[in-house]
Motif scaffolding. Structure first.
Motif, PDB file in Angstrom:
ATOM      1  N   ARG A   8       0.833  -1.213   0.000  1.00 46.44           N
ATOM      2  CA  ARG A   8       0.000   0.000   0.000  1.00 46.44           C
ATOM      3  C   ARG A   8       0.864   1.259   0.000  1.00 46.44           C
ATOM      4  O   ARG A   8       0.550   2.246  -0.678  1.00 46.44           O
TER       5      ARG A   8
ATOM      6  N   THR B 177       2.268   2.085  -3.407  1.00 51.45           N
ATOM      7  CA  THR B 177       1.279   2.440  -4.443  1.00 51.45           C
ATOM      8  C   THR B 177       0.336   3.554  -4.010  1.00 51.45           C
ATOM      9  O   THR B 177      -0.660   3.812  -4.682  1.00 51.45           O
ATOM     10  N   LYS B 178       0.627   4.244  -2.921  1.00 50.89           N
ATOM     11  CA  LYS B 178      -0.311   5.234  -2.377  1.00 50.89           C
ATOM     12  C   LYS B 178      -0.546   6.415  -3.317  1.00 50.89           C
ATOM     13  O   LYS B 178      -1.590   7.073  -3.246  1.00 50.89           O
TER      14      LYS B 178
ATOM     15  N   TRP C 294      -0.656   6.111  -6.629  1.00 52.28           N
ATOM     16  CA  TRP C 294      -1.117   5.616  -7.923  1.00 52.28           C
ATOM     17  C   TRP C 294      -2.512   6.137  -8.240  1.00 52.28           C
ATOM     18  O   TRP C 294      -3.226   6.627  -7.362  1.00 52.28           O
TER      19      TRP C 294
ATOM     20  N   GLU D 165      -6.419   6.537  -9.061  1.00 47.35           N
ATOM     21  CA  GLU D 165      -7.540   6.048  -8.248  1.00 47.35           C
ATOM     22  C   GLU D 165      -8.149   4.753  -8.768  1.00 47.35           C
ATOM     23  O   GLU D 165      -8.734   3.980  -8.000  1.00 47.35           O
TER      24      GLU D 165
ATOM     25  N   ARG E  17      -5.712   1.916  -7.201  1.00 44.63           N
ATOM     26  CA  ARG E  17      -5.493   1.795  -5.759  1.00 44.63           C
ATOM     27  C   ARG E  17      -6.386   0.750  -5.088  1.00 44.63           C
ATOM     28  O   ARG E  17      -5.949   0.125  -4.107  1.00 44.63           O
TER      29      ARG E  17
ATOM     30  N   GLU F 264      -5.762  -1.280  -1.656  1.00 50.10           N
ATOM     31  CA  GLU F 264      -6.541  -0.843  -0.496  1.00 50.10           C
ATOM     32  C   GLU F 264      -7.528  -1.908  -0.052  1.00 50.10           C
ATOM     33  O   GLU F 264      -7.856  -2.009   1.131  1.00 50.10           O
TER      34      GLU F 264
END
Length: 386
Positions: free
Chosen positions: A260, A263-264, A266, A268, A271, A275
């Motif tokens: 996570r 890739t925070k 990246w 929407e 994600r 997530e």
């Protein structure tokens, strides 16, 4: 350690040939060490698998495989969400019917073990072997000091840490640590709605410490079932993906949290893969590779040989490793079937042919990984996996 499906595919070949066998399995059950990405199966891999399974088991296996076509192969900029490459499924990724065929490791393992369950001894680690004084047999030596019964042949398929391979080759078989690392993960199908059906590469080149990418494929027929999980694998150039205390046996939340974090930023639509991931199944993995110059020769031992990652470990680039491994099982199984069991010269014949396609596969996998992972192996100075 190589995926247990390899040992079980070899067992299927022996079972169908009515050749007695025993599997010594390091794991404690089918559900142990269940993490892992789906395996992509090439045309050669599928042909090899079909050759070792009986028709009924093959049908079960084939029906369990996902067949992905859809948008074909699409590469995205992971941060902006823009398409950077879009084309039909490349020939190297397709197998039958111009589709990418894949199956979860756990499903493959269980199917390959059908009918072999009574011949598996769980929770034993093979640390070497002994030959009888008169050369008429071989037996496995276990980590707890026990030894197996005498048999006519031992096939070492216990992966990159294979003690059988080390003993057999007198250390000539080496596995190099490329320094690159990755994380496997899974999420329910709604997390993949932003992608649709197809084979996808999400690539992030914005980081100063090295590129990060994720590979996944989304199968038709499952997109509308919210209970189905799809898998993904995230990879990074050397130094980018790091496990706590460099302990890459850690699974679960620590691996999920790092995925996570990486890739925070990246887009929407990507994600949700991270997530909404199933934390329990998150796992780290090292990217290793055998000698890119080719599989070395060693003095043949008539009653002992090796298959899969024990002899040709590969990077995940191109998904070549599993397909080469099942080719080993099919070739060795064919020779044993034709001979009705062990015969002098059989392992030498197998190793001669395996070295050709195995060396080619390792080189192809390594060359692909040089571009994708930024790895570089100097066989004189690079660190090996113990």
């Amino acid at each position: 350690m190589t995926s247990p499906f390899l040992r079980h595919s070899s067992a299927q070949s022996l079972r169908n040939s009515k050749i007695p066998f025993k599997i010594f399995e390091r794991d404690h059950s089918f559900t142990f060490r269940a993490q892992g990405y789906r395996l992509r199966l090439s045309a050669e891999g599928l042909d090899a698998i079909e050759s070792v399974l009986d028709p009924k088991t093959w049908d079960i296996f084939w029906n369990a495989c996902g067949k992905t076509g859809g948008l074909g192969f699409v590469e995205f900029d992971a941060v902006t969400g823009e398409i950077t490459d879009s084309r039909p499924i490349p020939q190297g990724l397709s197998s039958r019917g111009n589709k990418t065929v894949g199956i979860a490791r756990g499903d493959m393992r269980k199917i390959f073990a059908r009918g072999c369950e009574d011949f598996i001894e769980w929770g034993v680690q093979v640390t070497g072997y002994e030959l009888s004084d008169d050369g008429s047999g071989v037996r496995a030596v276990f980590g707890d000091g026990r030894k197996s019964e005498w048999g006519s042949m031992l096939i070492g398929g216990e992966g990159i840490y294979s003690r059988v391979a080390k003993q057999l080759s007198k250390g000539k078989l080496k596995v190099f640590d490329t320094g690159a690392r990755g994380i496997h993960g899974q999420a329910l199908s709604p997390a993949f709605k932003g992608l649709g059906e197809g084979v996808f590469m999400l690539r992030d080149k914005s980081r100063s410490d090295g590129a990060v990418f994720t590979i996944t494929n989304v199968r038709p027929g499952d997109m509308d079932d919210p209970t189905v999980e799809f898998g993904w694998t995230l990879g990074g150039q050397p130094g980018v993906v790091r496990a706590p205390n460099d302990n890459y046996t850690i699974v679960g939340k620590p691996a999920a949290d790092i995925a996570r974090a990486l890739t925070k930023n990246w887009h929407e639509k990507f994600r949700p893969l991270f997530e909404q991931m199933n934390e329990e199944n998150a796992a780290f993995w090292k990217i290793t590779c055998s000698s890119p110059s080719g599989i070395p020769e060693w003095e043949n031992e008539a009653r002992v040989t090796v298959i899969g990652d024990a002899v040709h470990s590969m990077t995940p680039a191109g998904g070549i490793g599993a397909n080469t491994a099942v080719r080993d099982s099919a070739l060795l199984g064919k020779l044993l079937r034709e001979a009705g069991g062990f015969r002098e010269g059989l392992t030498a014949e197998y190793e001669k042919e395996m070295r050709v396609y195995g060396s080619e596969a390792v080189k192809q996998s390594y060359e692909a990984a040089k571009g994708s992972f930024g790895v570089d192996i100097d066989e004189e100075t690079s660190l090996t996996v113990n």
